[in-house]
Motif scaffolding. Structure first.
Motif, PDB file in Angstrom:
ATOM      1  N   VAL A   8       0.861  -1.184   0.000  1.00 15.31           N
ATOM      2  CA  VAL A   8       0.000   0.000   0.000  1.00 15.31           C
ATOM      3  C   VAL A   8       0.893   1.228   0.000  1.00 15.31           C
ATOM      4  CG1 VAL A   8      -1.859  -1.189   1.238  1.00 15.31           C
ATOM      5  CG2 VAL A   8      -0.175   0.143   2.521  1.00 15.31           C
ATOM      6  N   ALA A   9       0.415   2.297  -0.607  1.00 15.12           N
ATOM      7  CA  ALA A   9       1.189   3.534  -0.675  1.00 15.12           C
ATOM      8  C   ALA A   9       0.423   4.655   0.011  1.00 15.12           C
ATOM      9  CB  ALA A   9       1.478   3.899  -2.126  1.00 15.12           C
ATOM     10  N   SER A  10       1.158   5.490   0.737  1.00  8.93           N
ATOM     11  CA  SER A  10       0.587   6.688   1.356  1.00  8.93           C
ATOM     12  C   SER A  10       1.601   7.817   1.200  1.00  8.93           C
ATOM     13  CB  SER A  10       0.301   6.442   2.843  1.00  8.93           C
ATOM     14  OG  SER A  10       1.518   6.380   3.582  1.00  8.93           O
ATOM     15  N   ARG A  11       1.273   8.964   1.695  1.00  9.65           N
ATOM     16  CA  ARG A  11       2.217  10.087   1.592  1.00  9.65           C
ATOM     17  C   ARG A  11       3.499   9.817   2.371  1.00  9.65           C
ATOM     18  NH1 ARG A  11       2.176  13.651   6.061  1.00  9.65           N
ATOM     19  NH2 ARG A  11       0.532  13.254   7.582  1.00  9.65           N
ATOM     20  N   ASN A  12       3.479   8.794   3.216  1.00 16.78           N
ATOM     21  CA  ASN A  12       4.637   8.472   4.052  1.00 16.78           C
ATOM     22  C   ASN A  12       5.555   7.435   3.411  1.00 16.78           C
ATOM     23  OD1 ASN A  12       5.763   9.369   6.431  1.00 16.78           O
ATOM     24  ND2 ASN A  12       4.992   7.675   7.644  1.00 16.78           N
ATOM     25  N   GLY A  13       5.134   6.863   2.267  1.00 17.91           N
ATOM     26  CA  GLY A  13       5.958   5.866   1.601  1.00 17.91           C
ATOM     27  C   GLY A  13       5.150   4.684   1.113  1.00 17.91           C
ATOM     28  N   GLU A  14       5.849   3.555   0.952  1.00 11.68           N
ATOM     29  CA  GLU A  14       5.207   2.320   0.502  1.00 11.68           C
ATOM     30  C   GLU A  14       5.443   1.259   1.564  1.00 11.68           C
ATOM     31  OE1 GLU A  14       5.038  -0.264  -3.660  1.00 11.68           O
ATOM     32  OE2 GLU A  14       6.382   1.461  -3.481  1.00 11.68           O
ATOM     33  N   PHE A  15       4.421   0.433   1.815  1.00  9.07           N
ATOM     34  CA  PHE A  15       4.486  -0.516   2.931  1.00  9.07           C
ATOM     35  C   PHE A  15       3.866  -1.841   2.532  1.00  9.07           C
ATOM     36  CE2 PHE A  15       4.281   3.813   4.367  1.00  9.07           C
ATOM     37  CZ  PHE A  15       5.273   3.897   5.335  1.00  9.07           C
ATOM     38  N   PHE A  54       7.042  -6.947   8.477  1.00  9.42           N
ATOM     39  CA  PHE A  54       6.540  -5.659   7.995  1.00  9.42           C
ATOM     40  C   PHE A  54       7.716  -4.938   7.354  1.00  9.42           C
ATOM     41  CE2 PHE A  54       6.219  -1.061   9.044  1.00  9.42           C
ATOM     42  CZ  PHE A  54       5.132  -0.737   8.247  1.00  9.42           C
ATOM     43  N   GLU A  55       7.529  -4.497   6.100  1.00 11.14           N
ATOM     44  CA  GLU A  55       8.611  -3.839   5.364  1.00 11.14           C
ATOM     45  C   GLU A  55       8.143  -2.497   4.816  1.00 11.14           C
ATOM     46  OE1 GLU A  55      11.167  -7.507   3.564  1.00 11.14           O
ATOM     47  OE2 GLU A  55       9.244  -7.127   2.574  1.00 11.14           O
ATOM     48  N   MET A  56       9.099  -1.620   4.542  1.00  8.58           N
ATOM     49  CA  MET A  56       8.740  -0.263   4.138  1.00  8.58           C
ATOM     50  C   MET A  56       9.765   0.330   3.183  1.00  8.58           C
ATOM     51  SD  MET A  56       9.455   1.044   7.981  1.00  8.58           S
ATOM     52  CE  MET A  56      11.068   0.709   8.719  1.00  8.58           C
ATOM     53  N   ILE A  57       9.287   1.223   2.343  1.00  2.00           N
ATOM     54  CA  ILE A  57      10.146   2.129   1.579  1.00  2.00           C
ATOM     55  C   ILE A  57       9.704   3.523   1.990  1.00  2.00           C
ATOM     56  CG2 ILE A  57      10.926   2.908  -0.686  1.00  2.00           C
ATOM     57  CD1 ILE A  57      10.094   0.205  -1.834  1.00  2.00           C
ATOM     58  N   ARG A  58      10.379   4.066   3.004  1.00  2.15           N
ATOM     59  CA  ARG A  58       9.949   5.346   3.568  1.00  2.15           C
ATOM     60  C   ARG A  58      10.303   6.508   2.638  1.00  2.15           C
ATOM     61  NH1 ARG A  58      13.067   3.906   8.983  1.00  2.15           N
ATOM     62  NH2 ARG A  58      14.416   3.175   7.296  1.00  2.15           N
ATOM     63  N   LYS A  59       9.377   7.403   2.483  1.00  3.94           N
ATOM     64  CA  LYS A  59       9.578   8.561   1.618  1.00  3.94           C
ATOM     65  C   LYS A  59      10.820   9.345   2.066  1.00  3.94           C
ATOM     66  CE  LYS A  59       7.220  12.660  -0.118  1.00  3.94           C
ATOM     67  NZ  LYS A  59       6.109  13.600   0.097  1.00  3.94           N
ATOM     68  N   ASP A  60      11.669   9.660   1.124  1.00  4.95           N
ATOM     69  CA  ASP A  60      12.890  10.444   1.361  1.00  4.95           C
ATOM     70  C   ASP A  60      13.927   9.727   2.231  1.00  4.95           C
ATOM     71  OD1 ASP A  60      11.710  12.530  -0.085  1.00  4.95           O
ATOM     72  OD2 ASP A  60      10.801  13.376   1.723  1.00  4.95           O
ATOM     73  N   LYS A  61      13.709   8.417   2.508  1.00  4.29           N
ATOM     74  CA  LYS A  61      14.668   7.695   3.353  1.00  4.29           C
ATOM     75  C   LYS A  61      15.208   6.430   2.701  1.00  4.29           C
ATOM     76  CE  LYS A  61      13.022   9.188   7.913  1.00  4.29           C
ATOM     77  NZ  LYS A  61      12.460   8.728   9.205  1.00  4.29           N
TER      78      LYS A  61
END
Length: 265
Positions: free
Chosen positions: A147-154, A168-175
């Motif tokens: 799922v994608a939100s303004r905070n990244g992809e999860f 639980f994994e993430m691609i954090r926005k700007d990180k």
């Protein structure tokens, strides 16, 4: 507290500024998670002050809704859990082990992360409002779909580890440039009593490798970014631009009040 102050539904709605008579449906959870993340700070001031109290439904409501404080994962997600229960959702609290990406290892404090699993129309979703600035802001299906939100992809991926059957994994926005491990959890090990949350609180308070018992930390998402306050600095992300201000003890108190609505120092 008076009896009316125990109304989980009304207190939660008031705390996040959500309409008091609007029916809560699954489709509205994105909005609720967004409002929760911007209204309630993730903070460890009680831990640092060694001023913890026994976690009960009433003590959580008093701390977060009446006194307008924030909390750590086991408080914020439990607060959300009681709200979901009150609105008829099939929800459970689970525990996870956080991954230390810098050191490429699982955090040695153990199963101290708390989140929610919510079942809806035969599908199970991870819902987490207590992972600092790393919030999905949406229910994340256990199917592996991202799922994608303004905070990244999860995403939540089925993967057997020593700590459970999902990660639980993430691609954090700007990180992050690629998928980064957040934590592992076991979907079959449900938090059955609040005594488990008290055990987690005690571990976070006392464990030598606990990331939350060494220095003050307050963070909150904003409509256009994020704010992080420590005992030495206030960092603000505003539309991708970073502004950092050094603070001393008095500056911390002032920033906690002005930027996070916190009066405890």
């Amino acid at each position: 507290m008076n009896q009316h102050e125990y109304d989980v539904d009304q207190l939660f709605r008031k705390r996040i500024n959500y309409p008091e008579n609007e029916m809560i449906t699954f489709e509205k959870l994105d909005d609720i998670l967004e409002k929760t993340a911007t209204a309630i700070p993730f903070e460890n001031l009680c831990i640092i002050a060694n001023d913890t109290i026994e976690i009960t439904k009433e003590s959580l409501l008093n701390k977060i809704a009446i006194k307008n404080e924030g909390g750590l994962c086991y408080e914020l997600n439990a607060f959300l859990y009681f709200f979901f229960l009150n609105n008829g959702f099939n929800v459970q609290l689970i525990r996870g082990v956080v991954y230390n990406d810098k050191e490429k290892r699982w955090n040695s404090v153990g199963r101290t992360h708390v989140a929610n699993l919510l079942e809806y129309k035969g599908e199970t979703y991870l819902i987490d409002t207590g992972f600092g600035g790393n919030l999905p802001l949406k229910p994340v299906p256990l199917s592996g779909r991202s799922v994608a939100s303004r905070n990244g992809e999860f995403r939540v991926r089925k993967l057997a580890t020593e700590h459970g059957n999902y990660v639980f994994e993430m691609i954090r926005k700007d990180k992050d440039q690629e998928w980064t491990l957040g934590y592992a959890f076991d979907s079959n090990r449900i938090v059955n009593t609040l005594s488990e949350l008290n055990e987690i609180q005690q571990t976070i308070l006392e464990h030598e490798e606990s990331p939350f018992n060494k220095r003050k930390l307050v963070t909150r998402l904003t409509k256009n970014g994020m704010k992080i306050l420590t005992d030495t600095s206030l960092t603000e992300w505003i539309d991708g631009v970073v502004k950092k201000t050094e603070v001393d003890e008095q500056g911390f108190k002032a920033a906690a009040k002005e930027h996070f609505g916190l009066f405890r120092s």
